[in-house]
Write an enzyme that holds these catalytic residues in place. Structure first.
Site, PDB file in Angstrom:
ATOM      1  N   GLU A 133      12.182  38.246 -48.628  1.00 32.50           N
ATOM      2  CA  GLU A 133      12.872  37.192 -47.885  1.00 32.50           C
ATOM      3  C   GLU A 133      14.257  37.725 -47.578  1.00 32.50           C
ATOM      4  OE1 GLU A 133      12.474  33.149 -49.235  1.00 32.50           O
ATOM      5  OE2 GLU A 133      14.486  32.641 -48.548  1.00 32.50           O
ATOM      6  N   ASN A 163      13.095  23.562 -49.079  1.00 32.05           N
ATOM      7  CA  ASN A 163      13.700  23.634 -50.407  1.00 32.05           C
ATOM      8  C   ASN A 163      14.284  22.256 -50.745  1.00 32.05           C
ATOM      9  OD1 ASN A 163      15.778  23.841 -52.382  1.00 32.05           O
ATOM     10  ND2 ASN A 163      15.697  26.061 -52.194  1.00 32.05           N
ATOM     11  N   HIS A 213      18.117  19.857 -53.553  1.00 28.00           N
ATOM     12  CA  HIS A 213      19.228  18.909 -53.494  1.00 28.00           C
ATOM     13  C   HIS A 213      18.792  17.449 -53.581  1.00 28.00           C
ATOM     14  CE1 HIS A 213      21.822  22.199 -53.453  1.00 28.00           C
ATOM     15  NE2 HIS A 213      21.474  22.630 -52.260  1.00 28.00           N
ATOM     16  N   GLU A 255      11.636  29.643 -56.692  1.00 25.08           N
ATOM     17  CA  GLU A 255      12.735  30.623 -56.703  1.00 25.08           C
ATOM     18  C   GLU A 255      13.235  30.730 -58.138  1.00 25.08           C
ATOM     19  OE1 GLU A 255      14.510  29.349 -52.340  1.00 25.08           O
ATOM     20  OE2 GLU A 255      15.735  29.097 -54.132  1.00 25.08           O
ATOM     21  N   ARG A 261      16.881  26.784 -61.926  1.00 30.14           N
ATOM     22  CA  ARG A 261      18.007  27.593 -62.393  1.00 30.14           C
ATOM     23  C   ARG A 261      18.097  27.569 -63.906  1.00 30.14           C
ATOM     24  NH1 ARG A 261      22.150  28.757 -58.544  1.00 30.14           N
ATOM     25  NH2 ARG A 261      23.325  29.239 -60.412  1.00 30.14           N
ATOM     26  N   ARG A 278      20.830  22.839 -63.117  1.00 25.65           N
ATOM     27  CA  ARG A 278      21.774  21.901 -62.482  1.00 25.65           C
ATOM     28  C   ARG A 278      21.063  20.927 -61.535  1.00 25.65           C
ATOM     29  NH1 ARG A 278      25.179  25.919 -58.540  1.00 25.65           N
ATOM     30  NH2 ARG A 278      25.622  26.938 -60.514  1.00 25.65           N
ATOM     31  N   HIS A 286      14.168  25.852 -56.824  1.00 23.57           N
ATOM     32  CA  HIS A 286      14.815  26.890 -57.632  1.00 23.57           C
ATOM     33  C   HIS A 286      15.065  26.306 -59.019  1.00 23.57           C
ATOM     34  CE1 HIS A 286      18.422  29.959 -57.868  1.00 23.57           C
ATOM     35  NE2 HIS A 286      17.640  30.012 -58.930  1.00 23.57           N
ATOM     36  N   THR A 336      22.957  30.549 -54.175  1.00 19.08           N
ATOM     37  CA  THR A 336      22.606  31.966 -54.300  1.00 19.08           C
ATOM     38  C   THR A 336      23.458  32.767 -53.322  1.00 19.08           C
ATOM     39  OG1 THR A 336      20.375  31.135 -54.643  1.00 19.08           O
ATOM     40  CG2 THR A 336      20.628  33.514 -54.459  1.00 19.08           C
ATOM     41  N   HIS A 360      18.262  30.997 -46.054  1.00 18.96           N
ATOM     42  CA  HIS A 360      19.620  30.706 -46.522  1.00 18.96           C
ATOM     43  C   HIS A 360      20.551  30.380 -45.365  1.00 18.96           C
ATOM     44  CE1 HIS A 360      22.969  30.381 -49.237  1.00 18.96           C
ATOM     45  NE2 HIS A 360      22.090  30.424 -50.208  1.00 18.96           N
TER      46      HIS A 360
HETATM   47  N1  PXP Z   1      15.876  31.000 -49.828  1.00 14.75           N
HETATM   48  C1  PXP Z   1      16.405  31.324 -51.037  1.00 14.75           C
HETATM   49  C2  PXP Z   1      15.866  32.511 -51.744  1.00 14.75           C
HETATM   50  C3  PXP Z   1      17.408  30.534 -51.622  1.00 14.75           C
HETATM   51  O1  PXP Z   1      17.938  30.880 -52.819  1.00 14.75           O
HETATM   52  C4  PXP Z   1      17.847  29.369 -50.951  1.00 14.75           C
HETATM   53  C5  PXP Z   1      18.873  28.479 -51.592  1.00 14.75           C
HETATM   54  O2  PXP Z   1      18.353  27.949 -52.758  1.00 14.75           O
HETATM   55  C6  PXP Z   1      17.253  29.069 -49.715  1.00 14.75           C
HETATM   56  C7  PXP Z   1      16.285  29.913 -49.160  1.00 14.75           C
HETATM   57  C8  PXP Z   1      17.630  27.842 -48.937  1.00 14.75           C
HETATM   58  O3  PXP Z   1      18.966  27.957 -48.530  1.00 14.75           O
HETATM   59  P1  PXP Z   1      19.673  26.705 -47.838  1.00 14.75           P
HETATM   60  O4  PXP Z   1      19.708  25.612 -48.854  1.00 14.75           O
HETATM   61  O5  PXP Z   1      21.010  27.227 -47.467  1.00 14.75           O
HETATM   62  O6  PXP Z   1      18.807  26.330 -46.660  1.00 14.75           O
END
Ligand code: PXP
Length: 250
Positions: free
Chosen positions: A151, A7, A10, A70, A45, A49, A43, A101, A190
Site C-alpha cells: 500500500e 477505515n 474514527h 492494520e 494500535r 486509542r 487499525h 501513521t 492515507h
Molecule cells: N492506510 C493506512 C495503512 C493507514 O494507516 C491509514 C490511517 O489509519 C489509512 C490508510 C487511512 O488514512 P486516512 O484516515 O487519512 O484516510
C-alpha cells in the site's frame, strides 16, 4: 473496479471519547457495506486509542465483506491477528506520540524479521500488505519478505501544495509501475479525499484504496452512506473496464 476499504477507526475514536457504546462500530461497518464498500479496515494500535480488541473479533464475525487489519508487526498484535484471522493484515509503523501513521514502514531495515511475520500470516490464510513510502528500495524489500501487496503511502501527495503535488504524484506513479513489474498487488492510502482521489485512482493497475478520516469527516454533514457512495463514484469513474450506469458519461 478499484476496491474501497473504509477505515472506521474514527467511529471508535468518538466512542472512546466517552468510553461508552456509541457510536456503534459494527453498525457503522454495516452502513459502509450497504453503501458498497469492498472492505472494512481497522487499525488495532498498541495504545488502543480507538479500535479495541473486541471490535476486531466482532467485525470478523459480523462482516459480509473483507476485514483488513492494520497493525504494527509486534508480538502482542501478531498473536491477536493469528487468532482472529482477518482476510488481510497491513503492516504499518507505529509510534506512541504520532497523531496518525506518519510514514511508511521501513521494510528493508527489518526484512528477515518481516519475512517470518509474513510466513506466519500465510500459514493462517491471511494475506499481507506492506504500507510503504513510494520508494523502490522498499518495494524490493517487500517482495523479498513474500508480501502479497504494497500500500503506497499517499500522505505526502495529499499534503503537497503547488508544484509539489505533481512531483508527489509522479513519485507515486513511477513507484506504482515498479510495484506491478515486481508482481505485487498495488494499493494506496492515507489522506485521500473526494477531491484528491482521482489522480491517484488513475494510476494504472491500482486495485485498492483505504480511506478513513475524510469519509468520517464528510459523514458528519452528508451521512456515512453518502460519504462512502461519493468516494465509490470517483473510483467507478476512474476504474478501467467498468460498465457505466445508464445515462452516465462514457
Ligand atoms: N492506510 C493506512 C495503512 C493507514 O494507516 C491509514 C490511517 O489509519 C489509512 C490508510 C487511512 O488514512 P486516512 O484516515 O487519512 O484516510
Amino acid at each position: 473496479m478499484i476496491e474501497l476499504g473504509v477505515n472506521i477507526d474514527h467511529v471508535a475514536t468518538l466512542r472512546e471519547a466517552r468510553k461508552g457504546l456509541e457510536p456503534d462500530v459494527i453498525a457503522a461497518a454495516r452502513v459502509c457495506e450497504l453503501a458498497g464498500a469492498h472492505q472494512i479496515t481497522v487499525h488495532l494500535r498498541q495504545d488502543r486509542r480507538h479500535i479495541q480488541d473486541h471490535d476486531v473479533a466482532e467485525l470478523k464475525e459480523e462482516l459480509e465483506v473483507r476485514l483488513n487489519l492494520e497493525m504494527a508487526a509486534v508480538e502482542e498484535i501478531i498473536e491477536i491477528a493469528h487468532h482472529v484471522q482477518p482476510d488481510t493484515v497491513c503492516l504499518v509503523p507505529e509510534s506512541r506520540e504520532e497523531i496518525t501513521t506518519e510514514g511508511g514502514l521501513d521494510v528493508a531495515a527489518q526484512q528477515d524479521y518481516l519475512k517470518e511475520v509474513v510466513e506466519g500470516m500465510h500459514e493462517r490464510g491471511i494475506s499481507v500488505s506492506m504500507f510503504i513510502d513510494p520508494d523502490q528500495h522498499q518495494v524490493d524489500a517487500s517482495l523479498l519478505t513474500g508480501a502479497d501487496y504494497v500500500e503506497l503511502h499517499t500522505g505526502a501527495y495529499a499534503n503537497a501544495v503547488d508544484q509539489a503535488v505533481a512531483r508527489e504524484l509522479d513519485r507515486l506513479r513511477k513507484c506504482g509501475e515498479y510495484v506491478l513489474e515486481a508482481g505485487l498487488g498495488l494499493h494506496a492510502g492515507h489522506g485521500l479525499t473526494v477531491e484528491n482521489l482521482e489522480a491517484v485512482a488513475r494510476m494504472p493497475g491500482l486495485r485498492e484504496v483505504n480511506i478513513g478520516h475524510s469519509i468520517l469527516a464528510r459523514a458528519l454533514f452528508i451521512g456515512l452512506e453518502n460519504a462512502v457512495s461519493e468516494i465509490l463514484e470517483v473510483l467507478r469513474e476512474c476504474s478501467p473496464h467498468v460498465e457505466r450506469r445508464a445515462g452516465r458519461r462514457g
